[in-house]
Design a protein around this motif. Sequence first.
Motif, short mmCIF file in Angstrom:
data_model
loop_
_atom_site.label_atom_id
_atom_site.label_comp_id
_atom_site.label_asym_id
_atom_site.label_seq_id
_atom_site.Cartn_x
_atom_site.Cartn_y
_atom_site.Cartn_z
N GLU A 23 -7.99 0.72 17.97
CA GLU A 23 -7.46 1.60 17.24
C GLU A 23 -7.43 1.11 15.79
O GLU A 23 -7.43 1.77 14.68
CB GLU A 23 -5.97 1.98 17.34
N GLY A 24 -7.75 -0.37 15.48
CA GLY A 24 -7.63 -0.90 14.36
C GLY A 24 -8.93 -1.31 13.81
O GLY A 24 -8.96 -2.13 13.05
N SER A 25 -9.81 -0.52 14.21
CA SER A 25 -11.18 -0.93 13.49
C SER A 25 -11.67 -0.58 12.30
O SER A 25 -12.50 -1.02 11.73
CB SER A 25 -12.39 -0.32 14.77
N ASP A 26 -10.86 0.29 11.79
CA ASP A 26 -10.86 0.77 10.33
C ASP A 26 -10.73 -0.37 9.32
O ASP A 26 -10.11 -1.42 9.80
CB ASP A 26 -10.36 2.04 9.99
N ASN A 27 -11.03 -0.18 8.15
CA ASN A 27 -10.81 -1.34 7.42
C ASN A 27 -9.24 -1.43 6.78
O ASN A 27 -8.52 -0.52 6.98
CB ASN A 27 -11.71 -1.36 6.11
N SER A 28 -8.84 -2.58 6.28
CA SER A 28 -7.22 -2.71 6.32
C SER A 28 -6.93 -1.66 4.88
O SER A 28 -5.67 -1.22 4.85
CB SER A 28 -7.07 -3.97 5.66
N LYS A 32 -3.92 0.47 5.54
CA LYS A 32 -2.67 0.54 4.60
C LYS A 32 -2.32 1.81 3.87
O LYS A 32 -1.04 2.46 3.83
CB LYS A 32 -2.92 -0.39 3.32
N LYS A 33 -3.30 2.80 3.90
CA LYS A 33 -3.23 4.21 3.31
C LYS A 33 -2.37 4.99 4.32
O LYS A 33 -1.60 6.00 3.81
CB LYS A 33 -4.51 4.73 3.03
N GLY A 34 -2.79 4.85 5.59
CA GLY A 34 -2.13 5.61 6.83
C GLY A 34 -0.69 4.94 6.79
O GLY A 34 0.42 5.86 7.10
N THR A 85 8.76 5.00 -6.58
CA THR A 85 8.14 4.11 -7.58
C THR A 85 7.39 2.99 -6.98
O THR A 85 6.28 2.64 -7.96
CB THR A 85 9.20 3.69 -8.48
N GLU A 86 7.25 2.64 -5.92
CA GLU A 86 6.43 1.46 -5.33
C GLU A 86 6.46 1.56 -3.62
O GLU A 86 7.68 1.52 -3.25
CB GLU A 86 6.65 0.11 -5.78
N VAL A 87 5.34 1.18 -3.43
CA VAL A 87 5.28 1.03 -1.71
C VAL A 87 4.17 -0.19 -1.65
O VAL A 87 3.18 -0.10 -2.08
CB VAL A 87 4.83 2.40 -1.05
N ARG A 88 4.77 -1.04 -0.97
CA ARG A 88 3.73 -2.33 -0.72
C ARG A 88 3.68 -2.22 0.82
O ARG A 88 4.76 -2.52 1.74
CB ARG A 88 4.43 -3.41 -1.12
N ILE A 89 2.66 -2.28 1.23
CA ILE A 89 2.06 -2.46 2.69
C ILE A 89 1.38 -3.63 2.99
O ILE A 89 0.39 -4.19 2.36
CB ILE A 89 1.00 -1.27 3.20
N ASP A 90 1.91 -4.45 3.88
CA ASP A 90 1.32 -5.83 4.28
C ASP A 90 0.93 -5.79 5.80
O ASP A 90 1.94 -5.48 6.63
CB ASP A 90 2.19 -6.88 4.13
N ASP A 96 -2.99 -3.08 13.07
CA ASP A 96 -1.96 -1.89 13.55
C ASP A 96 -0.33 -2.14 13.37
O ASP A 96 0.47 -1.25 13.77
CB ASP A 96 -2.09 -1.47 15.09
N THR A 97 -0.09 -3.30 12.77
CA THR A 97 1.44 -3.75 12.82
C THR A 97 1.50 -4.59 11.38
O THR A 97 0.62 -5.17 11.06
CB THR A 97 1.61 -4.49 14.13
N GLY A 98 2.64 -4.09 10.75
CA GLY A 98 2.95 -4.83 9.45
C GLY A 98 4.32 -4.45 8.84
O GLY A 98 5.24 -3.98 9.64
N SER A 99 4.33 -4.55 7.74
CA SER A 99 5.74 -4.26 6.92
C SER A 99 5.34 -3.37 5.91
O SER A 99 4.32 -3.61 5.20
CB SER A 99 6.19 -5.42 6.63
N ALA A 100 6.31 -2.71 5.55
CA ALA A 100 6.32 -1.62 4.24
C ALA A 100 7.61 -1.98 3.40
O ALA A 100 8.88 -2.03 4.00
CB ALA A 100 6.31 -0.48 4.47
N LYS A 101 7.55 -2.22 2.12
CA LYS A 101 8.60 -2.46 1.30
C LYS A 101 8.37 -1.04 0.18
O LYS A 101 7.55 -0.85 -0.55
CB LYS A 101 8.46 -3.78 0.55
#
Length: 145
Positions: A23-28, A32-34, A85-90, A96-101
Amino acid sequence: MHRRQFVTAALAAILLTGCGGGEGSDNSEEAKKGARTAVESYVDALNSRDADHLIRVGGVPDDARARREAAQILADKGGRGLSITEVRIDLDMGPDTGSAKLTAKENSGKTTRDAFSVVRTHGTWHLVVFTDRPVPSGKPTSSTE
């Protein structure tokens, strides 16, 4: 409290092992947009105090346990008129897994911050905001009682 931490860790482990690379074949940037869209949906659910929406964003089964926890989350954080005001996705744990601030401003002018794990299952991004999930069968608990 130890049981809740274990359940959260167990849920994250299940989600991590269930997320295949296919499922993670698209670019980062697309990923991140999703994930950002999931964060925006979470804020919408809080602002509208919508338990159904919150449960969908959390990616958990719509059961009595989820309903109770959604009610508690909405009581604690809902209805504040949050403006992002801000969303940071790593995507620091794979595609398929990360963190959001999240940084947002409340109607009162107060700035609020939150951090989440984000996971993609079956092509849909979810936030790990529900912690009261059952321990998978056959898995030991960390309870010392």
